[in-house]
Design an enzyme around this catalytic site. Structure first.
Site, PDB file in Angstrom:
ATOM      1  N   LYS A 161       0.832  -1.208   0.000  1.00  0.00           N
ATOM      2  CA  LYS A 161       0.000   0.000   0.000  1.00  0.00           C
ATOM      3  C   LYS A 161       0.867   1.260   0.000  1.00  0.00           C
ATOM      4  CE  LYS A 161      -0.350  -0.446   5.001  1.00  0.00           C
ATOM      5  NZ  LYS A 161      -1.136  -1.050   6.065  1.00  0.00           N
ATOM      6  N   TYR A 200      19.733  28.177   3.622  1.00  0.00           N
ATOM      7  CA  TYR A 200      18.723  29.144   4.072  1.00  0.00           C
ATOM      8  C   TYR A 200      18.861  29.423   5.571  1.00  0.00           C
ATOM      9  CZ  TYR A 200      16.187  28.262  -0.290  1.00  0.00           C
ATOM     10  OH  TYR A 200      15.830  28.152  -1.606  1.00  0.00           O
TER      11      TYR A 200
HETATM   12  C1  LIG Z   1      -0.557  -2.139   6.651  1.00  0.00           C
HETATM   13  C2  LIG Z   1      -1.263  -3.387   6.984  1.00  0.00           C
HETATM   14  C3  LIG Z   1      -0.549  -4.587   7.161  1.00  0.00           C
HETATM   15  C4  LIG Z   1       0.959  -4.663   7.137  1.00  0.00           C
HETATM   16  O1  LIG Z   1       1.414  -4.309   8.426  1.00  0.00           O
HETATM   17  P1  LIG Z   1       2.950  -4.319   8.836  1.00  0.00           P
HETATM   18  O2  LIG Z   1       2.907  -4.079  10.297  1.00  0.00           O
HETATM   19  O3  LIG Z   1       3.617  -3.232   8.085  1.00  0.00           O
HETATM   20  O4  LIG Z   1       3.487  -5.668   8.485  1.00  0.00           O
HETATM   21  C5  LIG Z   1      -1.280  -5.738   7.399  1.00  0.00           C
HETATM   22  N1  LIG Z   1      -2.635  -5.716   7.459  1.00  0.00           N
HETATM   23  C6  LIG Z   1      -3.344  -4.583   7.320  1.00  0.00           C
HETATM   24  C7  LIG Z   1      -4.830  -4.624   7.416  1.00  0.00           C
HETATM   25  C8  LIG Z   1      -2.695  -3.377   7.091  1.00  0.00           C
HETATM   26  O5  LIG Z   1      -3.402  -2.253   6.971  1.00  0.00           O
END
Ligand SMILES: *Cc1c(COP(=O)(O)O)cnc(C)c1O
Length: 387
Positions: free
Chosen positions: A55, A282
């Site tokens: 994601k 800056y």
């Molecule tokens: C982001 C997410 C994961 C992955 O989690 P990590 O802690 O990064 O391994 C798994 N399940 C869901 C529903 C998520 O939103």
């Protein structure tokens, strides 16, 4: 809107994302390291299937290179937050299972069925609404039912509603396939795990004895690595561990059993001698107290480097060189040991000689979690798969 016009929209948006290829700055992603990290999780979790959580542009590391590397490196599926990520993956020719982890609109049910996405559903009323859009669907919609065991984000907390949802799916095989049952843990990644155990207990209360789908998936990285024996899961959804980031940030296990997947590199584009008593960047927050050699590196906070990295050292010829003055949007200045030539390589993340810089080092320096730093890497950075 049909699938094709959705894809056209994505293509148009993709055209407006400018990637800076005429600049020596780039983010390299290691296939070997991703394969290693998947093997580490697989060994710990003994799961049947690994879904790589890609994601938000794969936590900043790049949706396509990471997805390709994860599937090549042993993952069976991909997990994304939004439908559009899934469409981009299908557009790129990826046919592996794709799980959409957030809730989708019922109006997209048919599109998701056509694309063979596994969608997350949290209520019976959503199924009833979606059924209207699936009257003559060419393929049943793959449904993963979400149970809220204590994250309070997505899922039902009502066993009767869950049972009714399963029955609703099973009675409509032309419209739906009961594909998954899931929950998500709020704190699987810390030492004090009372809350984790409460969530596991609630999972059993809510789901024991109900018909099981092909995929039961409850584990994120922390649960998969630290609590595999306690969670009933045949699929793990891993983000942080895939990216070589230790979920507990070193508090449960030392952070060296996962491999660093990224190398962020650039070059010196300008080198000059700045006399004593002059300011750099800056606001002149940095003043030279002696004559100093200062190099300019073409990467800045516009590329996603956090502004708190002022004072952090990058590696040049294997030696640490501190970032001096404020980072600018497109460049930063570093203090050099001497008049190094233009084009000298600069390592911002990764190995140079016998030294290495990781996101964990940046996390310690800035006080910002490693994944919150990686997620900031901007579209402008070219991402290349190596090894
Ligand atoms: C982001 C997410 C994961 C992955 O989690 P990590 O802690 O990064 O391994 C798994 N399940 C869901 C529903 C998520 O939103």
């Amino acid at each position: 809107m049909n699938a094709l016009s959705h894809c056209d929209t994505i293509r148009k948006e993709a055209d407006t994302m400018v990637v800076a290829r005429h600049r020596p700055t780039r983010l390299l992603i290691s296939q070997k390291a991703i394969t290693h990290n998947i093997a580490v999780v697989q060994k710990a979790a003994q799961a049947r299937f690994i879904f790589a959580a890609v994601k938000d542009n794969a936590y900043g590391f790049g949706l396509l290179p990471v997805s390709q590397a994860a599937l090549h490196g042993g993952a069976q599926g991909l997990a994304v937050a939004v439908v559009d990520d899934g469409l981009a993956l299908r557009e790129a020719g990826i046919t592996a299972p794709i799980l959409i982890m957030s809730l989708i609109s019922a109006t997209d049910a048919r599109l998701c069925a056509e694309q063979h996405f596994i969608v997350t559903v949290a209520s019976l009323s959503w199924l009833q609404e979606a059924a209207a859009y699936l009257a003559d669907t060419p393929a049943p919609l793959l449904v993963s039912l979400a149970v809220d065991t204590g994250m309070a984000r997505i899922g039902t907390r009502d066993r009767a509603e869950l049972a009714a949802s399963i029955q609703y799916l099973q009675e409509r095989p032309a419209q739906f396939t009961y594909q998954g049952l899931m929950t998500h843990f709020a704190d699987s990644d810390i030492v004090a795990t009372d809350y984790f155990h409460r969530q596991v207990a609630r999972w059993h209360t809510l789901t024991d004895g109900l018909p099981e789908p092909p995929m039961v998936h409850v584990a994120n990285s922390g649960a998969a690595i630290y609590h595999a024996a306690e969670v009933p899961t045949d699929v793990v959804r891993i983000g942080t561990a895939l990216y070589g980031l230790e979920p507990s940030e070193g508090t449960v296990r030392p952070d060296d059993y996962l491999a660093q997947i990224e190398r962020l590199e650039s070059e010196l584009i300008m080198v000059k001698k700045v006399p004593a008593g002059e300011g750099v960047s800056y606001g002149h927050t940095y003043m030279t107290d002696t004559d100093q050699w200062i190099g300019t590196v073409p990467i800045g906070y516009g590329d996603g480097l956090n502004i708190k990295l002022r004072g952090f050292s990058v590696l040049i010829n294997g030696q640490p060189c501190p970032i001096v003055g404020k980072l600018t949007m497109d460049a930063m200045m570093v203090r050099l040991p001497g008049p190094l030539p233009v084009h000298t390589p600069v390592t911002i993340l990764g190995q140079d000689g016998d030294r290495r810089i990781t996101l964990a080092d940046m996390a310690k320096f800035t006080g910002i979690a490693a994944w919150d730093l990686s997620i900031q890497f901007s579209d402008r950075l070219p991402r290349l798969l190596t090894d």
